[in-house]
Design a protein around this motif. Structure first.
Motif, PDB file in Angstrom:
ATOM      1  N   ARG A  16       0.832  -1.207   0.000  1.00  0.00           N
ATOM      2  CA  ARG A  16       0.000   0.000   0.000  1.00  0.00           C
ATOM      3  C   ARG A  16       0.866   1.257   0.000  1.00  0.00           C
ATOM      4  NH1 ARG A  16      -3.350   2.566   5.078  1.00  0.00           N
ATOM      5  NH2 ARG A  16      -4.490   4.159   3.882  1.00  0.00           N
ATOM      6  N   ARG A  19       2.561   1.894  -3.243  1.00  0.00           N
ATOM      7  CA  ARG A  19       1.616   2.450  -4.220  1.00  0.00           C
ATOM      8  C   ARG A  19       1.404   3.950  -3.972  1.00  0.00           C
ATOM      9  NH1 ARG A  19      -1.995  -0.802  -3.117  1.00  0.00           N
ATOM     10  NH2 ARG A  19      -3.358   0.448  -1.781  1.00  0.00           N
ATOM     11  N   VAL A  20       1.255   4.330  -2.692  1.00  0.00           N
ATOM     12  CA  VAL A  20       1.025   5.734  -2.355  1.00  0.00           C
ATOM     13  C   VAL A  20       2.249   6.581  -2.679  1.00  0.00           C
ATOM     14  CG1 VAL A  20       0.646   7.339  -0.448  1.00  0.00           C
ATOM     15  CG2 VAL A  20      -0.719   5.251  -0.598  1.00  0.00           C
ATOM     16  N   THR A  21       3.434   6.106  -2.305  1.00  0.00           N
ATOM     17  CA  THR A  21       4.647   6.890  -2.565  1.00  0.00           C
ATOM     18  C   THR A  21       4.933   7.017  -4.054  1.00  0.00           C
ATOM     19  OG1 THR A  21       6.005   4.898  -2.220  1.00  0.00           O
ATOM     20  CG2 THR A  21       5.710   6.370  -0.343  1.00  0.00           C
ATOM     21  N   LEU A  23       2.716   7.539  -6.242  1.00  0.00           N
ATOM     22  CA  LEU A  23       1.883   8.662  -6.675  1.00  0.00           C
ATOM     23  C   LEU A  23       2.476   9.994  -6.235  1.00  0.00           C
ATOM     24  CD1 LEU A  23      -1.640   7.165  -5.832  1.00  0.00           C
ATOM     25  CD2 LEU A  23      -0.622   7.438  -8.105  1.00  0.00           C
ATOM     26  N   VAL A  24       3.098   9.997  -5.042  1.00  0.00           N
ATOM     27  CA  VAL A  24       3.702  11.229  -4.520  1.00  0.00           C
ATOM     28  C   VAL A  24       4.958  11.584  -5.295  1.00  0.00           C
ATOM     29  CG1 VAL A  24       4.769  12.298  -2.504  1.00  0.00           C
ATOM     30  CG2 VAL A  24       2.759  10.829  -2.222  1.00  0.00           C
ATOM     31  N   ASP A 108      -5.870   6.389   1.428  1.00  0.00           N
ATOM     32  CA  ASP A 108      -4.700   6.533   0.566  1.00  0.00           C
ATOM     33  C   ASP A 108      -4.505   7.980   0.128  1.00  0.00           C
ATOM     34  OD1 ASP A 108      -4.437   3.841   0.844  1.00  0.00           O
ATOM     35  OD2 ASP A 108      -4.575   3.348  -1.284  1.00  0.00           O
ATOM     36  N   ILE A 109      -5.583   8.659  -0.196  1.00  0.00           N
ATOM     37  CA  ILE A 109      -5.459  10.048  -0.648  1.00  0.00           C
ATOM     38  C   ILE A 109      -4.983  10.951   0.474  1.00  0.00           C
ATOM     39  CG2 ILE A 109      -7.889  10.607  -0.189  1.00  0.00           C
ATOM     40  CD1 ILE A 109      -5.664  11.945  -3.057  1.00  0.00           C
ATOM     41  N   GLN A 112      -1.333  10.311   0.780  1.00  0.00           N
ATOM     42  CA  GLN A 112      -0.661  10.910  -0.363  1.00  0.00           C
ATOM     43  C   GLN A 112      -0.485  12.410  -0.177  1.00  0.00           C
ATOM     44  OE1 GLN A 112      -2.621  10.166  -4.112  1.00  0.00           O
ATOM     45  NE2 GLN A 112      -1.483  11.787  -5.166  1.00  0.00           N
ATOM     46  N   LEU A 115       2.130  13.140   2.687  1.00  0.00           N
ATOM     47  CA  LEU A 115       3.508  12.902   2.284  1.00  0.00           C
ATOM     48  C   LEU A 115       3.976  13.921   1.238  1.00  0.00           C
ATOM     49  CD1 LEU A 115       3.527   8.994   2.135  1.00  0.00           C
ATOM     50  CD2 LEU A 115       4.566  10.471   3.875  1.00  0.00           C
ATOM     51  N   ALA A 116       3.056  14.366   0.393  1.00  0.00           N
ATOM     52  CA  ALA A 116       3.414  15.375  -0.611  1.00  0.00           C
ATOM     53  C   ALA A 116       3.833  16.683   0.042  1.00  0.00           C
ATOM     54  CB  ALA A 116       2.234  15.606  -1.555  1.00  0.00           C
TER      55      ALA A 116
END
Length: 224
Positions: A16, A19-21, A23-24, A108-109, A112, A115-116
């Motif tokens: 998970r 997948r999130v990182t 996107l970031v 997840d959003i 995201q 972390l962004a």
């Protein structure tokens, strides 16, 4: 962020977070570890920009990795991502050098976006935890002034006296989420000067991260 280490003993969580990182930071390379020993080995073998740490690991607490990282890989930022969110655990993480603390039950959003914020110099704190921290920082009723003060004795030295005026300027901008480069531009200083002020602030407040510095300053009344 170019290289990210994900430390968690749950394979589903590692997938998970990978997948999130992605996107970031689409161009970042990620690696995973399922124990403290494996994380230490990877941190010494490769250069990472960010480590995402779980608290409960098979061979100890992920929080134990934070002081080790401060000694051996101080340039690697750490964010704790855990299902534990009690005050003692959060404070231990921030005081240990973590730049953020997020809960696994966030979407997840949400992860995201949090972390962004690191890429803008922010300190990602889960909203639930941030709300509790703000409650802890609520000002206590002002104590009654001593008799000597009432009759005209010199006032006590201000709590901000420990930090210089310029250090307070830097700290206030840190609290607003500005990066060191943005602070340098705002105050017309060099980036090296801002980093020097930041190190002095950390030393005087006895902390190791931006988030911990802001929290400590607010609990001491140095920031609103």
């Amino acid at each position: 962020m170019q290289d990210i280490l994900i430390v968690d003993d749950d394979a589903a969580v590692r997938q998970r977070l990978s997948r999130v990182t992605a996107l970031v930071a689409p161009h970042a390379r990620s690696a995973t570890a399922c124990s403290l020993a494996e994380a230490r080995a990877l941190l010494l073998q490769r250069r990472f920009d960010l480590a995402l740490l779980d608290v409960g690991l098979p061979d100890g607490s992920g929080l134990d990795l934070l002081p080790w990282m401060q000694v051996y890989v101080p340039s690697v930022e750490a964010v704790v991502i855990s299902s534990l969110g009690d005050d003692a655990t959060v404070l231990q993480a921030l005081r240990g050098g973590a730049v953020g603390y997020l809960l696994k039950n966030g979407s997840d959003i949400e992860l995201q976006l949090s972390l962004a914020s690191l890429q803008r110099g922010g300190a990602p704190i889960d909203p639930v935890i941030a709300r509790r921290i703000l409650a802890l920082m609520a000002p206590a009723p002002a104590p009654q002034a001593p008799l000597a003060t009432k009759i005209g004795a010199p006032p006590l030295q201000a709590a901000t006296a420990e930090l210089s005026e310029r250090e307070m300027d830097v700290l206030q901008l840190v609290a607003q989420g500005l990066s060191n480069r943005e602070i340098a531009t705002s105050l017309s200083l060099s980036i090296n000067t801002v980093e020097c002020h930041a190190k002095n602030i950390y030393r005087k407040l006895a902390v190791r991260s931006r988030a911990a510095a802001v929290y400590s300053a607010r609990t001491q009344g140095l920031l609103p």
